[in-house]
Design a protein around this motif. Structure first.
Motif, PDB file in Angstrom:
ATOM      1  N   THR A   1       0.840  -1.188   0.000  1.00 41.23           N
ATOM      2  CA  THR A   1       0.000   0.000   0.000  1.00 41.23           C
ATOM      3  C   THR A   1       0.885   1.251   0.000  1.00 41.23           C
ATOM      4  O   THR A   1       2.072   1.174   0.324  1.00 41.23           O
TER       5      THR A   1
ATOM      6  N   THR B   1      -5.955  -0.662   1.960  1.00 46.23           N
ATOM      7  CA  THR B   1      -6.437   0.482   1.194  1.00 46.23           C
ATOM      8  C   THR B   1      -5.512   0.773   0.020  1.00 46.23           C
ATOM      9  O   THR B   1      -4.302   0.931   0.191  1.00 46.23           O
ATOM     10  N   ASN B   2      -6.093   0.850  -1.181  1.00 49.69           N
ATOM     11  CA  ASN B   2      -5.337   1.197  -2.385  1.00 49.69           C
ATOM     12  C   ASN B   2      -4.129   0.286  -2.569  1.00 49.69           C
ATOM     13  O   ASN B   2      -3.020   0.739  -2.869  1.00 49.69           O
ATOM     14  N   SER B   3      -4.326  -1.006  -2.395  1.00 47.91           N
ATOM     15  CA  SER B   3      -3.209  -1.948  -2.497  1.00 47.91           C
ATOM     16  C   SER B   3      -2.837  -2.208  -3.955  1.00 47.91           C
ATOM     17  O   SER B   3      -3.701  -2.268  -4.828  1.00 47.91           O
ATOM     18  N   TRP B   4      -1.555  -2.330  -4.207  1.00 51.18           N
ATOM     19  CA  TRP B   4      -1.026  -2.619  -5.533  1.00 51.18           C
ATOM     20  C   TRP B   4      -0.320  -3.968  -5.486  1.00 51.18           C
ATOM     21  O   TRP B   4       0.416  -4.271  -4.545  1.00 51.18           O
TER      22      TRP B   4
ATOM     23  N   HIS C   1       4.464   3.609  -1.859  1.00 49.51           N
ATOM     24  CA  HIS C   1       5.069   2.448  -2.480  1.00 49.51           C
ATOM     25  C   HIS C   1       6.583   2.594  -2.535  1.00 49.51           C
ATOM     26  O   HIS C   1       7.105   3.701  -2.671  1.00 49.51           O
TER      27      HIS C   1
ATOM     28  N   ASN D   1      -4.034  -2.865 -10.921  1.00 49.69           N
ATOM     29  CA  ASN D   1      -4.898  -1.831 -10.352  1.00 49.69           C
ATOM     30  C   ASN D   1      -5.630  -2.357  -9.123  1.00 49.69           C
ATOM     31  O   ASN D   1      -6.177  -3.458  -9.146  1.00 49.69           O
ATOM     32  N   PRO D   2      -5.641  -1.578  -8.016  1.00 44.58           N
ATOM     33  CA  PRO D   2      -6.311  -2.053  -6.798  1.00 44.58           C
ATOM     34  C   PRO D   2      -7.791  -2.344  -6.990  1.00 44.58           C
ATOM     35  O   PRO D   2      -8.371  -3.146  -6.256  1.00 44.58           O
ATOM     36  N   ASN D   3      -8.422  -1.684  -7.979  1.00 44.45           N
ATOM     37  CA  ASN D   3      -9.840  -1.945  -8.230  1.00 44.45           C
ATOM     38  C   ASN D   3     -10.057  -3.308  -8.886  1.00 44.45           C
ATOM     39  O   ASN D   3     -11.162  -3.839  -8.896  1.00 44.45           O
TER      40      ASN D   3
END
Length: 288
Positions: free
Chosen positions: A205, A230-233, A208, A219-221
């Motif tokens: 997250t 949250t917003n993990s890559w 980075h 993409n985290p989505n």
């Protein structure tokens, strides 16, 4: 995904038919059912504490083996297996079906004479999420020797290729290992030292690591494997890993046992993205 599910149902059907077939009363056939729990304290394979995601999973499976005696010093074993994994929090539920062929050869007769084997595995691994669905194959060579009446040494190497629907989860790895078994009556203590090199997936997250800024990420989505991050890559990196497993198989009866093990690993990855972790497993096995 639908094709994978159909294959899984078919594999379970074949194994269940095997367990009820009269032919399986012969000594050359073996059916083993298993169930257990696994705890992984770094499921994200992350370097920093903020990114580490630990979880536990329940699993159950069934394996059918058929042994064909080629000669007094060689034999072939064909195995079919199906297994299902369900995680407590992570969205990593998946199934695995595989077919494995092994050929064993012993050059000289004798209890302590070494033996050699070659292994080929094909399988499918559909996940709850579409992006990690994969097929895989593995080839391996090994050699074993009984050192004493109670001690057995086994060493080998393998190469595995996993082909996923998304390139981030397509991986190639090579592994070498040395295993030592100690028998105590019907019980067995075992230890395995292994070294592997190749691809792995790491999730983190913001902020980075600067060393990974030039690499592509998922993409985290699109990857919701780890709720709460949250917003993990997710990245695919090259890495070298050392691992050590210590385990104990306790015989409840001649056809039942409990297998408990702990595996510690330490990894040096691209961009100094180094991490370590522990995986503990408890399994119950029943042989028909």
């Amino acid at each position: 995904m639908k094709n994978y599910s159909a294959c899984i149902r078919y594999a379970f059907f074949l194994v269940l038919i095997a367990t009820t077939s009269p032919a399986y009363t012969a000594s050359l056939y073996s059916i083993t059912a298993s169930a257990g729990m696994m705890v992984d304290d770094n499921l994200t394979r992350a370097q920093y504490e903020r990114d580490i995601y630990d979880d536990r999973a329940l699993f159950a499976g069934i394996t059918g083996d058929y042994t064909y005696v080629v000669s007094g010093r060689s034999r072939a074993v064909l195995s079919a297996a199906a297994e299902s994994w369900h995680y407590n929090e992570a969205n990593l539920d998946h199934q695995t079906i595989s077919i494995k062929g092994e050929y064993f050869f012993q050059a000289a007769a004798g209890f302590t004479a070494p033996w050699y084997s070659a292994t080929l595995v094909f399988g499918l691994m559909p996940y709850e999420g579409n992006y990690r669905d994969a097929s895989f194959h593995e080839v391996g060579l090994s050699a074993g020797k009984r050192l004493t009446d109670t001690t057995t040494l086994l060493a080998g190497l393998s190469h595995q290729q996993t082909s996923a629907e998304v390139d981030f989860f397509t991986r190639t790895t090579a592994r070498v290992f040395v295993n030592l078994d100690f028998k105590f009556n019907l019980n067995t203590m075992y230890s395995t030292l292994a070294y592997s090199t190749g691809d792995f997936n790491s999730t983190n997250t913001p902020p980075h690591p600067p060393s990974l800024s030039a690499l592509p990420w998922l993409n985290p989505n699109d990857d919701v494997a780890f709720p709460g991050l949250t917003n993990s890559w997710t990245y695919k990196l090259d890495a070298n890993t050392w691992s050590f497993r210590l385990g104990y198989v306790y015989a409840l009866a001649s056809n039942q046992s409990i297998d408990a093990s702990a595996l510690y690993y330490t990894t040096a990855a691209y961009g100094d993205n180094d991490y370590d972790g522990m995986i503990t497993t408890l399994s119950y096995l029943y042989r028909f």
